[in-house]
Design a protein around this motif. Structure first.
Motif, PDB file in Angstrom:
ATOM      1  N   ILE A  92      16.559   0.573  -1.897  1.00 32.88           N
ATOM      2  CA  ILE A  92      16.007   0.005  -0.979  1.00 32.88           C
ATOM      3  C   ILE A  92      17.331  -0.989  -0.592  1.00 32.88           C
ATOM      4  O   ILE A  92      18.152  -0.480   0.703  1.00 32.88           O
ATOM      5  CB  ILE A  92      14.807  -0.948  -0.119  1.00 32.88           C
ATOM      6  N   ALA A  93      17.670  -1.682  -1.622  1.00 32.40           N
ATOM      7  CA  ALA A  93      18.407  -2.643  -0.385  1.00 32.40           C
ATOM      8  C   ALA A  93      19.276  -3.252  -2.875  1.00 32.40           C
ATOM      9  O   ALA A  93      18.736  -3.594  -2.988  1.00 32.40           O
ATOM     10  CB  ALA A  93      18.267  -3.399   0.083  1.00 32.40           C
ATOM     11  N   ASN A 135       9.262  -5.048   2.595  1.00 31.74           N
ATOM     12  CA  ASN A 135       9.142  -3.331   2.670  1.00 31.74           C
ATOM     13  C   ASN A 135       7.813  -2.154   2.950  1.00 31.74           C
ATOM     14  O   ASN A 135       7.944  -1.715   1.934  1.00 31.74           O
ATOM     15  CB  ASN A 135      10.399  -3.226   1.682  1.00 31.74           C
ATOM     16  N   CYS A 136       7.002  -2.553   3.964  1.00 30.75           N
ATOM     17  CA  CYS A 136       5.719  -2.274   3.822  1.00 30.75           C
ATOM     18  C   CYS A 136       5.315  -0.660   3.915  1.00 30.75           C
ATOM     19  O   CYS A 136       4.867  -0.124   3.324  1.00 30.75           O
ATOM     20  CB  CYS A 136       5.195  -2.971   4.902  1.00 30.75           C
ATOM     21  N   SER A 137       7.266  -0.236   4.917  1.00 26.76           N
ATOM     22  CA  SER A 137       6.963   0.818   4.964  1.00 26.76           C
ATOM     23  C   SER A 137       7.263   2.212   4.010  1.00 26.76           C
ATOM     24  O   SER A 137       7.355   3.121   3.906  1.00 26.76           O
ATOM     25  CB  SER A 137       7.323   1.033   6.052  1.00 26.76           C
ATOM     26  N   ARG A 138       7.606   1.924   3.074  1.00 34.92           N
ATOM     27  CA  ARG A 138       8.226   1.976   1.616  1.00 34.92           C
ATOM     28  C   ARG A 138       7.575   1.816   0.068  1.00 34.92           C
ATOM     29  O   ARG A 138       8.313   1.120  -0.807  1.00 34.92           O
ATOM     30  CB  ARG A 138       9.563   1.667   1.879  1.00 34.92           C
ATOM     31  N   GLY A 169      12.017   0.355  -3.411  1.00 35.39           N
ATOM     32  CA  GLY A 169      10.691   1.365  -2.806  1.00 35.39           C
ATOM     33  C   GLY A 169      10.265   2.657  -3.574  1.00 35.39           C
ATOM     34  O   GLY A 169      10.418   3.729  -3.465  1.00 35.39           O
ATOM     35  N   ASN A 170       9.228   2.652  -3.121  1.00 30.53           N
ATOM     36  CA  ASN A 170       8.194   4.138  -3.298  1.00 30.53           C
ATOM     37  C   ASN A 170       7.762   4.317  -4.449  1.00 30.53           C
ATOM     38  O   ASN A 170       7.643   5.374  -5.283  1.00 30.53           O
ATOM     39  CB  ASN A 170       9.046   5.621  -2.207  1.00 30.53           C
ATOM     40  N   ARG A 192       0.971  -1.340   0.298  1.00 29.18           N
ATOM     41  CA  ARG A 192      -0.031   0.061  -0.048  1.00 29.18           C
ATOM     42  C   ARG A 192       0.774   0.818   0.423  1.00 29.18           C
ATOM     43  O   ARG A 192       2.359   1.442   0.537  1.00 29.18           O
ATOM     44  CB  ARG A 192      -0.722   0.499   1.350  1.00 29.18           C
ATOM     45  N   ARG A 193       0.361   1.816  -0.438  1.00 22.91           N
ATOM     46  CA  ARG A 193       1.114   3.790  -0.049  1.00 22.91           C
ATOM     47  C   ARG A 193       0.332   4.305   1.566  1.00 22.91           C
ATOM     48  O   ARG A 193      -0.490   4.044   1.265  1.00 22.91           O
ATOM     49  CB  ARG A 193       0.793   4.670  -1.393  1.00 22.91           C
ATOM     50  N   SER A 194       1.486   4.842   1.811  1.00 22.97           N
ATOM     51  CA  SER A 194       1.395   5.522   2.797  1.00 22.97           C
ATOM     52  C   SER A 194       0.399   6.625   3.066  1.00 22.97           C
ATOM     53  O   SER A 194      -0.063   7.174   1.650  1.00 22.97           O
ATOM     54  CB  SER A 194       2.823   6.404   3.220  1.00 22.97           C
ATOM     55  N   GLY A 195      -0.731   6.422   3.967  1.00 23.78           N
ATOM     56  CA  GLY A 195      -2.115   6.972   3.826  1.00 23.78           C
ATOM     57  C   GLY A 195      -3.177   6.249   3.002  1.00 23.78           C
ATOM     58  O   GLY A 195      -4.465   6.260   3.376  1.00 23.78           O
ATOM     59  N   ASP A 196      -3.138   5.079   2.506  1.00 19.29           N
ATOM     60  CA  ASP A 196      -4.445   4.696   1.854  1.00 19.29           C
ATOM     61  C   ASP A 196      -4.875   4.284   2.281  1.00 19.29           C
ATOM     62  O   ASP A 196      -4.338   4.004   3.349  1.00 19.29           O
ATOM     63  CB  ASP A 196      -3.813   3.762   0.508  1.00 19.29           C
TER      64      ASP A 196
END
Length: 120
Positions: free
Chosen positions: A110-111, A50-53, A70-71, A13-17
Motif C-alpha cells: 500500500i505504501a 487502510n479500512c477499504s483494503r 493490505g488485502n 475487516r475483509r470486504s463483505g464481512d
C-alpha cells in the motif's frame, strides 16, 4: 539493533464481512504473535487507516523504511510478514528488496514510508 516491528491492525475487516463477524485483522494478529522473538516484535494496534483494503499490517525498522501492506489473508499472511521483516532487517539501506519478497507482500503493498531521518 532493536528488533523489526510488525504492526497488525486488529480492527480490520475483509470486504463483505458481516458487522458481527470476527475481525479478520484480529485473526491475523493472533496468527502473527507466536512469530515474535528477540529480533521480531509483533504489535497488535487499532486501525491503521487502510479500512477499504484490510486486513492490514506494517513492517517498521528503526532508521529504515516502513512498509504498509493490505488485502492480507488472515490465515496465511503471518509467515510472509515474518519473512518480510527478516528481509528488511538484513537489507542494505533498510529498504526491503523486491527480490525474495513473499508474494502477499508484493501484491499487497500500500505504501512505503521514509524514515524520519532520511539520509542524503
Amino acid at each position: 539493533m532493536p528488533p523489526v516491528t510488525v504492526f497488525v491492525c486488529t480492527t480490520c475487516r475483509r470486504s463483505g464481512d458481516a458487522e458481527d463477524a470476527p475481525r479478520a485483522g484480529a485473526t491475523l494478529a493472533a496468527n502473527a504473535e507466536p512469530l515474535a522473538g528477540p529480533d521480531l516484535a509483533v504489535r497488535p494496534v487499532e486501525c491503521l487507516g487502510n479500512c477499504s483494503r484490510g486486513p492490514t499490517a506494517a513492517i517498521a525498522v528503526p532508521g529504515g523504511w516502513t512498509y504498509v501492506f493490505g488485502n492480507l489473508d488472515p490465515a496465511e499472511a503471518a509467515p510472509a510478514l515474518q519473512e518480510g521483516a527478516r528481509l528488511l532487517a538484513a537489507a542494505e539501506g533498510r529498504v526491503m528488496p523486491w527480490r525474495g519478497r513473499p508474494e502477499p507482500l508484493k501484491r499487497g503493498l500500500i505504501a512505503r514510508i521514509p524514515p524520519l531521518e532520511l539520509p542524503a
